[in-house]
Design an enzyme around this catalytic site. Structure first.
Site, PDB file in Angstrom:
ATOM      1  N   LEU B  71    -112.210  25.958 -56.944  1.00 38.34           N
ATOM      2  CA  LEU B  71    -113.274  25.969 -56.081  1.00 38.34           C
ATOM      3  C   LEU B  71    -113.383  25.196 -55.016  1.00 38.34           C
ATOM      4  O   LEU B  71    -114.036  25.447 -53.931  1.00 38.34           O
ATOM      5  CB  LEU B  71    -114.546  25.431 -56.858  1.00 38.34           C
ATOM      6  CG  LEU B  71    -114.688  25.984 -58.160  1.00 38.34           C
ATOM      7  CD1 LEU B  71    -115.932  25.572 -58.964  1.00 38.34           C
ATOM      8  CD2 LEU B  71    -114.917  27.685 -58.193  1.00 38.34           C
ATOM      9  N   GLN B  72    -112.366  24.488 -54.553  1.00 36.27           N
ATOM     10  CA  GLN B  72    -112.084  23.810 -53.308  1.00 36.27           C
ATOM     11  C   GLN B  72    -111.543  24.605 -52.279  1.00 36.27           C
ATOM     12  O   GLN B  72    -111.906  24.189 -50.999  1.00 36.27           O
ATOM     13  CB  GLN B  72    -110.758  22.664 -53.541  1.00 36.27           C
ATOM     14  CG  GLN B  72    -110.213  21.918 -52.507  1.00 36.27           C
ATOM     15  CD  GLN B  72    -108.931  22.486 -52.471  1.00 36.27           C
ATOM     16  OE1 GLN B  72    -108.566  23.833 -52.675  1.00 36.27           O
ATOM     17  NE2 GLN B  72    -107.904  21.915 -51.782  1.00 36.27           N
ATOM     18  N   LYS B  86    -111.622  36.631 -62.222  1.00 36.08           N
ATOM     19  CA  LYS B  86    -111.757  36.258 -60.679  1.00 36.08           C
ATOM     20  C   LYS B  86    -112.155  37.589 -60.010  1.00 36.08           C
ATOM     21  O   LYS B  86    -113.046  37.736 -58.890  1.00 36.08           O
ATOM     22  CB  LYS B  86    -110.516  35.944 -60.098  1.00 36.08           C
ATOM     23  CG  LYS B  86    -110.249  34.418 -60.310  1.00 36.08           C
ATOM     24  CD  LYS B  86    -108.964  33.912 -59.722  1.00 36.08           C
ATOM     25  CE  LYS B  86    -108.842  32.558 -59.808  1.00 36.08           C
ATOM     26  NZ  LYS B  86    -107.463  32.028 -58.999  1.00 36.08           N
ATOM     27  N   ASP B 130     -99.867  34.113 -54.871  1.00 33.52           N
ATOM     28  CA  ASP B 130     -99.392  32.849 -54.699  1.00 33.52           C
ATOM     29  C   ASP B 130     -97.812  32.484 -55.246  1.00 33.52           C
ATOM     30  O   ASP B 130     -97.544  31.211 -55.599  1.00 33.52           O
ATOM     31  CB  ASP B 130    -100.254  31.758 -55.741  1.00 33.52           C
ATOM     32  CG  ASP B 130    -100.181  32.167 -57.154  1.00 33.52           C
ATOM     33  OD1 ASP B 130     -99.419  33.054 -57.398  1.00 33.52           O
ATOM     34  OD2 ASP B 130    -101.044  31.429 -57.872  1.00 33.52           O
ATOM     35  N   CYS B 188     -98.659  25.543 -54.752  1.00 33.52           N
ATOM     36  CA  CYS B 188     -99.683  24.794 -54.514  1.00 33.52           C
ATOM     37  C   CYS B 188    -100.437  23.936 -55.367  1.00 33.52           C
ATOM     38  O   CYS B 188    -100.917  22.652 -55.128  1.00 33.52           O
ATOM     39  CB  CYS B 188    -101.175  25.899 -54.115  1.00 33.52           C
ATOM     40  SG  CYS B 188    -100.957  26.708 -52.446  1.00 33.52           S
ATOM     41  N   CYS B 248     -85.248  47.946 -46.060  1.00 33.17           N
ATOM     42  CA  CYS B 248     -85.752  49.165 -44.976  1.00 33.17           C
ATOM     43  C   CYS B 248     -84.697  49.192 -43.990  1.00 33.17           C
ATOM     44  O   CYS B 248     -84.793  50.271 -43.124  1.00 33.17           O
ATOM     45  CB  CYS B 248     -87.128  48.659 -44.243  1.00 33.17           C
ATOM     46  SG  CYS B 248     -86.839  47.200 -43.233  1.00 33.17           S
TER      47      CYS B 248
END
Lengths: 80, 268
Positions: B71-72, B86, B130, B188, B248
């Site tokens: 929530l931060q 989510k 993430d 993170c 590519c």
């Protein structure tokens, strides 16, 4: 002398403030062909000061603007 | 042309007033389909801004549930959502902002087996993942499916982002050949991240999606934008589409999607 040019599309924006009057003008132009003429009624004050200036910036041509007896303005614009 | 309702004209007036968006641009937004991979720090602001902008169909992919530690920075989720999926939490906020948009939720972990099916049909992808294996997977799938996308990553006070138009501009693998070894770069969860940095980066990604759809301005292609929020220094690093790119380039060695280790596939 009154303008003899006839508008292809006409919008009465009496009582419609900034910026919704410009939004509605842009929506009207989006439905028109290049070269067609849009006739607007705009309130005195900020509307007549701002809307014509904005449409000029977008390349359209103001053909005439004249104040009517009730203080509102009749504006004719040719779409770019 | 779409007949905008009076409420839509008011809602989208600040877009319609922009010369580079206008009536035509807002119509394109209402008809566009964008998918956001990850409903976390980057995906939250991206989802809210795309919904607010009136992007007609927005997909959102995430297998997680909301935890208090999210929530931060994950601003689509509120305290009352702890324990909820989510994707459902984000979808509720998007619909509350703008009932015009259709939100499609995918409560799945993206992997080689499901990514094509999920991304196919979308006009633009926002990578808000993430972890490196999924970032490479998103890059590879977007190149194979020919879908433009925005890469994004954040850690501590830093962010980086680039936009890829497959076949035309440098892809993620043109510059970063393969994921770093596990644990070479902390996550993170290990290293921390300033909450607002997620908002800065995710919002840049949302702006890229809106620019791609409307054709306004120039995309952040062939350029890696990095910033350090401690000094607010922004840097643009020029990138080139590489002949030697294993994905590519003219002689690709990566010709199918594969899961890298640590990408846990939970497809049933």
């Amino acid at each position: 002398m009154k303008t003899a040019i006839r508008a292809d599309v006409f919008q009465d924006l009496k009582g419609v403030g900034c910026p919704m009057n410009l939004v509605k003008t842009k929506v009207a132009f989006a439905k028109m062909e290049s070269g067609q003429i849009l006739g607007l009624i705009l309130d005195n004050g900020p509307p007549i000061n701002n809307v014509p200036r904005s449409v000029i910036r977008e390349g359209h041509e103001i053909l005439s603007q004249e104040q009517l007896a009730d203080g509102t303005w009749s504006v004719l614009i040719r779409k770019a | 042309m779409i007949d905008f309702t009076e409420e839509q004209l008011e809602r989208y007036s600040r877009h319609i007033l922009l010369d580079d968006v206008g009536v035509a641009g807002q119509e394109k937004l209402l008809q566009a389909k964008v998918i956001i991979v990850g409903a976390g720090g980057l995906g939250s602001p991206a989802a809210l801004y795309l919904a607010a902008a009136g992007v007609g169909t927005i997909g959102i992919v995430d297998s997680d549930v909301v935890e208090v530690s999210n929530l931060q920075r994950q601003i689509a989720h509120f305290s009352a959502d702890i324990g909820a999926a989510k994707v459902e939490s984000a979808a509720a906020k998007m619909q509350a902002i703008n009932p015009d948009v259709e939100v499609r939720t995918y409560r799945e972990y993206l992997c080689a087996a499901n990514i094509r099916k999920i991304l196919a049909g979308y006009d633009f992808v926002i990578d808000g993942t993430d972890n490196f294996p999924t970032k490479f997977l998103v890059n590879d799938a977007c190149v194979f499916l020919n879908i433009p996308f925005s890469h994004g990553g954040i850690l501590r006070f830093n962010g980086q982002t680039m936009t890829v138009v497959p076949g035309q501009t440098a892809c993620y693998r043109c510059s970063f050949r393969s994921p770093p070894p596990p644990d070479a770069v902390p996550s993170c969860a290990q290293a921390g991240v300033l909450g607002a940095v997620a908002g800065m980066l995710g919002t840049i990604q949302a702006a890229e999606a809106l620019k791609h759809i409307t054709g306004a301005g120039e995309l952040l292609t062939n350029t890696l934008l990095t910033f350090d929020a401690r000094t607010m220094a922004f840097r643009r690093i020029r990138l080139k589409k590489q002949e030697s790119c294993p994905l590519c380039g003219p002689h690709p060695v990566i010709t199918e999607l594969a899961d890298v280790e640590r990408t846990v596939c939970t497809v049933q």
